[in-house]
Design a protein around this motif. Structure first.
Motif: not given
Length: 66
Positions: A20-25
């Motif tokens: 999830x954090x990779x997509x948000x970044x």
């Protein structure tokens, strides 16, 4: 995001959080993500990542603009 699933033996190891954090970044400049947790027990996971419950009380979303 469709079907972000983590093998149960790896759950609790922050694999899903990392995804999830990779997509948000990657889409930090403009992002509209909507998820529909299959089970209400998954809602806190998404809330920890900034998603909020939409008016209909089922889908969750996060929207950013730069």
């Amino acid at each position: 995001m469709h079907w972000v699933l983590v093998n149960p033996k790896y759950q609790g190891m922050h694999v899903g959080s990392g995804l999830v954090e990779r997509v948000k970044e990657r889409y930090a400049d403009y992002m509209f993500l909507e998820v529909m947790p299959e089970e209400s027990k998954n809602v806190p996971f998404y809330q920890r990542h900034g998603f909020t419950l939409m008016e209909n009380g089922r889908a969750m979303q996060i929207v950013t603009h730069s």
